[in-house]
Design an enzyme around this catalytic site. Structure first.
Site, short mmCIF file in Angstrom:
data_model
loop_
_atom_site.label_atom_id
_atom_site.label_comp_id
_atom_site.label_asym_id
_atom_site.label_seq_id
_atom_site.Cartn_x
_atom_site.Cartn_y
_atom_site.Cartn_z
N GLU A 1 0.83 -1.22 0.00
CA GLU A 1 0.00 0.00 0.00
C GLU A 1 0.85 1.26 0.00
O GLU A 1 0.34 2.37 0.12
CB GLU A 1 -0.94 -0.01 1.22
CG GLU A 1 -1.98 -1.10 1.17
CD GLU A 1 -3.01 -1.00 2.29
OE1 GLU A 1 -2.69 -0.42 3.35
OE2 GLU A 1 -4.14 -1.51 2.12
N GLU B 1 -10.58 -5.86 8.50
CA GLU B 1 -9.54 -4.85 8.59
C GLU B 1 -8.41 -5.10 7.59
O GLU B 1 -7.92 -4.18 6.96
CB GLU B 1 -8.98 -4.84 10.03
CG GLU B 1 -7.76 -3.97 10.27
CD GLU B 1 -8.04 -2.48 10.19
OE1 GLU B 1 -9.22 -2.08 10.17
OE2 GLU B 1 -7.07 -1.70 10.12
N GLY C 1 -6.88 -15.75 -1.85
CA GLY C 1 -7.62 -14.59 -1.36
C GLY C 1 -9.11 -14.88 -1.29
O GLY C 1 -9.79 -14.50 -0.34
N TYR D 1 -13.71 -7.67 -5.17
CA TYR D 1 -14.76 -7.41 -4.19
C TYR D 1 -16.10 -7.14 -4.87
O TYR D 1 -17.15 -7.56 -4.40
CB TYR D 1 -14.37 -6.23 -3.30
CG TYR D 1 -13.15 -6.51 -2.46
CD1 TYR D 1 -12.09 -5.61 -2.40
CD2 TYR D 1 -13.05 -7.68 -1.72
CE1 TYR D 1 -10.97 -5.88 -1.64
CE2 TYR D 1 -11.94 -7.95 -0.95
CZ TYR D 1 -10.90 -7.06 -0.92
OH TYR D 1 -9.79 -7.33 -0.16
N GLU E 1 -23.05 6.23 -2.20
CA GLU E 1 -23.81 7.01 -1.23
C GLU E 1 -23.02 8.23 -0.72
O GLU E 1 -23.48 8.92 0.17
CB GLU E 1 -24.19 6.12 -0.04
CG GLU E 1 -25.12 4.98 -0.43
CD GLU E 1 -25.48 4.05 0.74
OE1 GLU E 1 -25.28 4.43 1.91
OE2 GLU E 1 -25.97 2.94 0.48
#
Lengths: 188, 170
Positions: free
Chosen positions: B34, B92, B106, B139, B151
């Site tokens: 990341e 998390e 995964g 995902y 949203e």
């Protein structure tokens, strides 16, 4: 000047039932504010059970009292960061409309931060609607970061029907990658 | 070219405290991926204490294991709550070692956490992902909704000096 008391509700008593009744009622104010008035589906008994009868509790609540009335609440849960350890997530922060502009939200957040500091909690996370200007203004004054702006983090959710589908081993068809996307290793 | 593991070659199980050395290593690898290598501050001992000695535990962890000795990936999650729908889980971390990618690991980990959410009556499984991470399409294939897009939810954090200063001075 801040003039309300913030109570931490952790002990089951008749006061808790009153708290949950107030929570139950003012959630609808919050849901209406977010434009989804039919959102809440939990009963008062659900709140009492999950917050005060389960061990460990699923949430904890801070209640702000002003002039003898419940003026607002912060409903939170314990969270965890694999980088920094204990954290807290604020699911709801709400001040009843008739008690606005009297420092109630700030008092709730300050009480929450005091508790975080006392318990070595180093991260306080929450979500806010992009168009909630007064809240965003307050959060900016706290020094809070927008994680999408600072780290490009998106909030994703798997709702119950999808949880059940995934648990049963189902998968939707994959969509083609958008042009310009980086090529990185994928999970599968 | 991907070479998916056959059914049963890799198992996903609840982590034990003995797995925390491998998990700590992978937490760092995930932070490196990341591009935030300075993020992780916890020791193996912290993870053992928080996950396996404190009551209740601060987090739950699953590991993907091959041949009863190689830990290929992990997931860290914990209970959260929705005032609209009740019990929920927050995922998390989800990570698979770089040299084990594209082999279905995964998916095994994610499915295991989803099963846990289902088994414990959770209405939601929430998680965050970096916008540029191609895992987003994985995902989405699971039916996950991007709440930031759909949203307009913004994800905010108060930490470090800002948190301490506000607690002190209000």
């Amino acid at each position: 000047m801040l003039c309300c008391a913030v109570l931490y509700c952790a002990v089951l008593s008749c006061a808790v039932l009153c708290v949950c009744l107030c929570l139950y009622l003012i959630r609808y104010e919050l849901a209406a504010h977010e434009g989804v008035a039919d959102g809440p589906k939990l009963s008062i008994q659900d709140l009492v059970s999950d917050g005060f009868e389960q061990s460990p509790a699923w949430f904890f609540v801070l209640i702000a009292e002003l002039d003898g009335q419940v003026a607002g609440y912060a409903l939170c849960n314990r969270a965890y960061s694999s980088w920094t350890g204990r954290a807290v997530y604020v699911e709801d922060l709400w001040v009843s409309e008739r008690h606005r502009r009297r420092g109630v939200a700030r008092a709730l957040l300050r009480a929450l931060c005091e508790r975080c500091a006392a318990e070595q909690v180093t991260r306080l996370d929450w979500h806010v609607l992009e168009d909630n200007a007064p809240a965003l203004a307050l959060y900016a004054r706290l020094g809070a970061r927008d994680l999408y702006r600072s780290e490009r983090r998106l909030a994703l959710r798997l709702d119950e029907p999808c949880i059940l589908a995934v648990a049963a081993g189902h998968l939707l068809p994959s969509t083609p990658p958008q042009s310009g996307a980086h090529i990185f290793p994928r999970f599968d | 070219m991907s070479n998916k593991y056959k059914s049963g070659e890799v198992i996903v199980r609840a982590a034990t405290k003995h797995d925390m050395s491998a998990v700590a290593e992978m937490i760092q690898e995930l932070a490196d991926y990341e591009k935030m290598s300075d993020g992780p501050k916890l020791s193996i001992k912290d993870l053992v204490h928080d996950g396996f000695e404190k009551q209740p535990p601060e987090f739950f962890c699953k590991v993907a294991e091959k041949h009863k000795e190689n830990i290929l990936g992990y997931a860290i999650y914990f209970p959260v709550y929705s005032t609209w729908e009740g019990r929920a889980l927050m995922l998390e971390d989800l990570y698979v070692r770089m040299n084990e990618r594209r082999r279905g690991v995964g998916r095994l980990l994610f499915d295991a956490v989803a099963k846990e959410a289902s088994a414990t009556g959770c209405c939601r499984l929430d998680f965050h992902v970096l916008e540029w991470n191609p895992a987003c399409s994985f995902y989405e294939s699971k039916g996950a909704v991007n709440l930031t897009n759909k949203e307009q939810w913004c994800y905010y954090r108060l930490t470090g000096d800002a948190l301490r200063d506000f607690a002190k001075d209000g």
